[in-house]
Design a protein around this motif. Sequence first.
Motif, mmCIF file in Angstrom:
data_model
loop_
_atom_site.group_PDB
_atom_site.id
_atom_site.type_symbol
_atom_site.label_atom_id
_atom_site.label_comp_id
_atom_site.label_asym_id
_atom_site.label_seq_id
_atom_site.Cartn_x
_atom_site.Cartn_y
_atom_site.Cartn_z
ATOM 1 N N ASP A 9 0.813 -1.213 0.000
ATOM 2 C CA ASP A 9 0.000 0.000 0.000
ATOM 3 C C ASP A 9 0.851 1.269 0.000
ATOM 4 O O ASP A 9 0.359 2.340 -0.302
ATOM 5 C CB ASP A 9 -0.931 0.026 1.216
ATOM 6 C CG ASP A 9 -1.958 -1.097 1.167
ATOM 7 O OD1 ASP A 9 -2.163 -1.670 0.080
ATOM 8 O OD2 ASP A 9 -2.540 -1.384 2.214
ATOM 9 N N SER A 13 0.614 2.574 -7.387
ATOM 10 C CA SER A 13 0.094 1.519 -8.248
ATOM 11 C C SER A 13 -1.073 2.082 -9.050
ATOM 12 O O SER A 13 -1.582 3.154 -8.742
ATOM 13 C CB SER A 13 -0.365 0.312 -7.420
ATOM 14 O OG SER A 13 -1.443 0.662 -6.589
ATOM 15 N N ALA A 14 -1.460 1.349 -10.074
ATOM 16 C CA ALA A 14 -2.626 1.724 -10.884
ATOM 17 C C ALA A 14 -3.512 0.494 -11.003
ATOM 18 O O ALA A 14 -3.040 -0.584 -11.364
ATOM 19 C CB ALA A 14 -2.197 2.201 -12.257
ATOM 20 N N THR A 15 -4.792 0.658 -10.677
ATOM 21 C CA THR A 15 -5.737 -0.441 -10.754
ATOM 22 C C THR A 15 -6.837 -0.102 -11.746
ATOM 23 O O THR A 15 -7.391 0.993 -11.707
ATOM 24 C CB THR A 15 -6.361 -0.729 -9.370
ATOM 25 O OG1 THR A 15 -5.310 -1.093 -8.466
ATOM 26 C CG2 THR A 15 -7.368 -1.865 -9.440
ATOM 27 N N ARG A 17 -10.494 -1.413 -12.946
ATOM 28 C CA ARG A 17 -11.602 -2.269 -12.529
ATOM 29 C C ARG A 17 -12.609 -2.424 -13.663
ATOM 30 O O ARG A 17 -12.825 -1.515 -14.442
ATOM 31 C CB ARG A 17 -12.333 -1.672 -11.337
ATOM 32 C CG ARG A 17 -11.519 -1.639 -10.088
ATOM 33 C CD ARG A 17 -12.375 -1.425 -8.858
ATOM 34 N NE ARG A 17 -11.641 -1.016 -7.688
ATOM 35 C CZ ARG A 17 -10.687 -1.684 -7.088
ATOM 36 N NH1 ARG A 17 -10.300 -2.817 -7.571
ATOM 37 N NH2 ARG A 17 -10.083 -1.220 -6.024
ATOM 38 N N ASP A 25 -10.403 -6.978 -11.444
ATOM 39 C CA ASP A 25 -9.478 -5.866 -11.658
ATOM 40 C C ASP A 25 -8.090 -6.352 -12.036
ATOM 41 O O ASP A 25 -7.753 -7.520 -11.857
ATOM 42 C CB ASP A 25 -9.418 -4.951 -10.431
ATOM 43 C CG ASP A 25 -8.830 -5.609 -9.206
ATOM 44 O OD1 ASP A 25 -7.664 -6.055 -9.256
ATOM 45 O OD2 ASP A 25 -9.528 -5.660 -8.171
ATOM 46 N N THR A 27 -4.089 -4.823 -11.527
ATOM 47 C CA THR A 27 -3.279 -3.809 -10.852
ATOM 48 C C THR A 27 -1.851 -3.880 -11.368
ATOM 49 O O THR A 27 -1.266 -4.962 -11.452
ATOM 50 C CB THR A 27 -3.289 -4.022 -9.322
ATOM 51 O OG1 THR A 27 -4.625 -3.911 -8.848
ATOM 52 C CG2 THR A 27 -2.417 -3.001 -8.616
ATOM 53 N N CYS A 29 1.820 -2.655 -10.357
ATOM 54 C CA CYS A 29 2.414 -2.208 -9.094
ATOM 55 C C CYS A 29 3.893 -2.576 -9.017
ATOM 56 O O CYS A 29 4.436 -3.193 -9.916
ATOM 57 C CB CYS A 29 1.648 -2.828 -7.929
ATOM 58 S SG CYS A 29 1.586 -4.633 -7.967
ATOM 59 N N TYR A 41 7.822 -3.885 -13.557
ATOM 60 C CA TYR A 41 6.659 -3.791 -12.682
ATOM 61 C C TYR A 41 5.993 -5.156 -12.570
ATOM 62 O O TYR A 41 6.280 -6.067 -13.339
ATOM 63 C CB TYR A 41 5.653 -2.736 -13.173
ATOM 64 C CG TYR A 41 5.203 -2.941 -14.604
ATOM 65 C CD1 TYR A 41 4.057 -3.665 -14.899
ATOM 66 C CD2 TYR A 41 5.928 -2.403 -15.664
ATOM 67 C CE1 TYR A 41 3.645 -3.847 -16.214
ATOM 68 C CE2 TYR A 41 5.525 -2.585 -16.971
ATOM 69 C CZ TYR A 41 4.383 -3.308 -17.237
ATOM 70 O OH TYR A 41 3.981 -3.494 -18.531
ATOM 71 N N GLU A 44 -1.018 -7.756 -11.201
ATOM 72 C CA GLU A 44 -1.868 -8.621 -10.384
ATOM 73 C C GLU A 44 -3.272 -8.647 -10.974
ATOM 74 O O GLU A 44 -3.812 -7.600 -11.334
ATOM 75 C CB GLU A 44 -1.918 -8.112 -8.946
ATOM 76 C CG GLU A 44 -0.559 -8.140 -8.280
ATOM 77 C CD GLU A 44 -0.556 -7.521 -6.895
ATOM 78 O OE1 GLU A 44 -1.547 -6.852 -6.528
ATOM 79 O OE2 GLU A 44 0.443 -7.709 -6.181
ATOM 80 N N ARG A 46 -7.293 -10.058 -10.448
ATOM 81 C CA ARG A 46 -8.252 -10.572 -9.469
ATOM 82 C C ARG A 46 -9.630 -10.673 -10.100
ATOM 83 O O ARG A 46 -10.064 -9.768 -10.810
ATOM 84 C CB ARG A 46 -8.336 -9.646 -8.262
ATOM 85 C CG ARG A 46 -7.158 -9.740 -7.334
ATOM 86 C CD ARG A 46 -7.315 -8.763 -6.170
ATOM 87 N NE ARG A 46 -6.051 -8.206 -5.767
ATOM 88 C CZ ARG A 46 -5.359 -7.270 -6.407
ATOM 89 N NH1 ARG A 46 -5.803 -6.750 -7.504
ATOM 90 N NH2 ARG A 46 -4.212 -6.842 -5.950
ATOM 91 N N ARG A 53 -0.566 -13.366 -10.221
ATOM 92 C CA ARG A 53 0.434 -12.307 -10.182
ATOM 93 C C ARG A 53 1.594 -12.691 -11.091
ATOM 94 O O ARG A 53 2.111 -13.810 -11.020
ATOM 95 C CB ARG A 53 0.948 -12.099 -8.761
ATOM 96 C CG ARG A 53 2.044 -11.050 -8.656
ATOM 97 C CD ARG A 53 2.512 -10.896 -7.214
ATOM 98 N NE ARG A 53 3.721 -10.117 -7.119
ATOM 99 C CZ ARG A 53 3.773 -8.810 -6.917
ATOM 100 N NH1 ARG A 53 2.665 -8.124 -6.764
ATOM 101 N NH2 ARG A 53 4.920 -8.176 -6.850
#
Length: 93
Positions: A9, A13-15, A17, A25, A27, A29, A41, A44, A46, A53
């Motif tokens: 955290d 990062s950029a997510t 969705r 989503d 990500t 990171c 980079y 990930e 989900r 990942r």
Amino acid sequence: MTSPGVRLDDKPSATVRCRENPSVDVTFCDRFSFDTDSVHYAVELRAPGLTARVGEVVTWIWGSDLTTFLNELAAEYRGWDGVAGQRLGRPPA
């Protein structure tokens, strides 16, 4: 790719969705770089029943206009079938 003691955290990062299902989503990171020619980079993914990942992706940035491509892709996005791509230049000799 993450230093011991550093929370994910705490790093930028950029997510992205899914509009229709916010539990889906991607990500980008844990970005770092060894030189001015590349960016490393992690990616990930989900979704319900899926967590994946890729620990290290390398993007070479010599001679490309990736920023323009991504800006145009975001501005024109309405969904598509297939693949959208960007052809990148060759590394310097």
